[in-house]
Design a protein around this motif. Sequence first.
Motif, mmCIF file in Angstrom:
data_model
loop_
_atom_site.group_PDB
_atom_site.id
_atom_site.type_symbol
_atom_site.label_atom_id
_atom_site.label_comp_id
_atom_site.label_asym_id
_atom_site.label_seq_id
_atom_site.Cartn_x
_atom_site.Cartn_y
_atom_site.Cartn_z
ATOM 1 N N ILE A 84 0.276 -2.179 5.728
ATOM 2 C CA ILE A 84 -0.431 -1.882 4.480
ATOM 3 C C ILE A 84 0.355 -0.804 3.747
ATOM 4 O O ILE A 84 0.485 0.318 4.238
ATOM 5 C CB ILE A 84 -1.877 -1.400 4.730
ATOM 6 C CG1 ILE A 84 -2.637 -2.403 5.608
ATOM 7 C CG2 ILE A 84 -2.594 -1.175 3.403
ATOM 8 C CD1 ILE A 84 -2.801 -3.777 4.996
ATOM 9 N N LYS A 85 0.879 -1.145 2.579
ATOM 10 C CA LYS A 85 1.701 -0.209 1.812
ATOM 11 C C LYS A 85 0.868 0.528 0.768
ATOM 12 O O LYS A 85 -0.200 0.076 0.361
ATOM 13 C CB LYS A 85 2.830 -0.961 1.091
ATOM 14 C CG LYS A 85 3.921 -1.506 1.985
ATOM 15 C CD LYS A 85 5.008 -2.145 1.125
ATOM 16 C CE LYS A 85 6.182 -2.625 1.961
ATOM 17 N NZ LYS A 85 7.240 -3.230 1.111
ATOM 18 N N THR A 86 1.404 1.660 0.334
ATOM 19 C CA THR A 86 0.842 2.349 -0.826
ATOM 20 C C THR A 86 1.588 1.876 -2.069
ATOM 21 O O THR A 86 2.754 1.495 -1.998
ATOM 22 C CB THR A 86 0.986 3.871 -0.694
ATOM 23 O OG1 THR A 86 2.377 4.194 -0.570
ATOM 24 C CG2 THR A 86 0.253 4.380 0.535
ATOM 25 N N THR A 139 -2.883 1.723 -4.918
ATOM 26 C CA THR A 139 -3.405 2.038 -3.583
ATOM 27 C C THR A 139 -2.841 3.367 -3.105
ATOM 28 O O THR A 139 -1.630 3.496 -2.917
ATOM 29 C CB THR A 139 -3.027 0.935 -2.569
ATOM 30 O OG1 THR A 139 -3.427 -0.340 -3.076
ATOM 31 C CG2 THR A 139 -3.702 1.186 -1.231
ATOM 32 N N ALA A 187 -4.846 3.171 1.781
ATOM 33 C CA ALA A 187 -4.074 2.285 2.659
ATOM 34 C C ALA A 187 -4.398 2.562 4.119
ATOM 35 O O ALA A 187 -4.556 1.634 4.927
ATOM 36 C CB ALA A 187 -2.579 2.470 2.398
ATOM 37 N N GLN A 195 -7.857 1.166 4.958
ATOM 38 C CA GLN A 195 -7.844 -0.294 5.060
ATOM 39 C C GLN A 195 -7.206 -0.750 6.368
ATOM 40 O O GLN A 195 -7.706 -1.678 7.029
ATOM 41 C CB GLN A 195 -7.094 -0.914 3.878
ATOM 42 C CG GLN A 195 -7.156 -2.448 3.890
ATOM 43 C CD GLN A 195 -6.390 -3.074 2.742
ATOM 44 O OE1 GLN A 195 -5.623 -2.399 2.059
ATOM 45 N NE2 GLN A 195 -6.589 -4.367 2.521
ATOM 46 N N ASP A 248 1.425 -6.485 3.914
ATOM 47 C CA ASP A 248 2.363 -6.312 2.803
ATOM 48 C C ASP A 248 3.809 -6.526 3.226
ATOM 49 O O ASP A 248 4.732 -6.168 2.486
ATOM 50 C CB ASP A 248 2.206 -4.903 2.211
ATOM 51 C CG ASP A 248 0.877 -4.725 1.495
ATOM 52 O OD1 ASP A 248 0.421 -5.697 0.866
ATOM 53 O OD2 ASP A 248 0.291 -3.624 1.578
ATOM 54 N N GLY A 267 4.824 2.464 5.326
ATOM 55 C CA GLY A 267 3.381 2.426 5.107
ATOM 56 C C GLY A 267 2.635 2.565 6.422
ATOM 57 O O GLY A 267 3.139 3.141 7.389
#
Length: 442
Positions: free
Chosen positions: A307-309, A313, A318, A321, A345, A389
Amino acid sequence: MIDRTLHAARRTLHARHTLLGLLAMAVLMLPAWSQAKVQMLDRIVAVVNDGAIMASELDERINTIALQFQEKGQQLPPPAVMREQVLDRMVLERLQLQLAERGGIKVDDASLNQALAGIARQNGMSLEDFAAALRQDGYDWPQFREQIREDMVISRLQQRSVASRIQVTDREVDRFLSSELGKQMFQEDFHLGHILVRVPAEASPEDVTQARSKAESIVKKLNDGGDFQQLAVAESDGPKALEGGDLGSRPAAQWPTLFAENAINLQKGEISEPLRSGAGFHILKMIDRKGGSEKVVTQYQVRHVLIKTDALTSAEQAHKQAIRLHDEIAAGERQFSDTAAEFSDDPGSARSGGELGWVNKGEMVPEFEDMMLNTPVGELSPVFESQFGWHFLRVDDVRDADMSAEFRRMQATQALQKRRFEEELETWVQEKRSESYVDIRL
């Protein structure tokens, strides 16, 4: 008469209450006064930008390192030398921790516990037994935990600041493998000792001459029978000075170019002449050299969710999540592959349910590799952060594979990356120190 007696009693009672109150205040004030007195005895031994290192912190670190010397049966250096060497190391650590804080680099408790569990397993213990053994040996367990956390933070900073800029092309690997030096370097592992006589970034010719003379004097002492470990502790400005200059063992190709090209002709026990680099003058000792690495390597079949920023986001969103998805998979509410396909991602692996295939050591960034190596087969790792991330992963299988030519190529790529990383890191650390305000007050 009665009124006079009552009045006298009230005066006596009031005086007694006043006296008791004063005594109580005095008792309550004693700890604070004592603490103030202790604080007055502490003092600043170094200022690093807007932070300070206190004498008490320095003493704690010296005591920890002294325990390590005793465990190895090594002679302690003179107190003044020990304080100077330890403080220099603490200054570099504090400087990098400040940079990491500004960059938002952190290590959460889950990642820290996973790393500590891995260290414990390497020592054949559970985490609880490992902590108990350290306490029995005189170490402070909470302090040890925080030291490991700081080491992990610094490693992440170095990876983000230095390693991410290093690229090795296929053509460079081909050229290296076909060179005579490349062929020789895969035949042996070198165990090296190291002494550095530092030269400041903006040194005058006189400074360089003085450093060269000091390095030549150290080489003469060594060739006359001087103890390498003791001279490293007393004289070296290198990162492993307090370990007697011991850099450990690794394949010859993974050493920095300057070291590899000059160590390849050293026999066991021999000392190099002073070697000039941007950092100063290096002196090497060939502690040992052995046959090359095995071709059979351990591989890990891994899948992950990333999960990236981005602009929409935040890092906190992130992170939350990633934790939510992780917990839903752990609870059996989601399948890993479906979650990766929908939310990850990392487009390369998301299409395959997060599958990364068979992964070798050294192919992933350190945070990912550490988690991969320390996660049992079939289990979910904790959520962890890398430069890309927030991740979590699962190791589906482990195998030993004979890589032959493929292994040789992989080793060459890793060797070139590691070599460049250490060369760049040395320059980067020196630059950051020269850009910072450091005031030593020993």
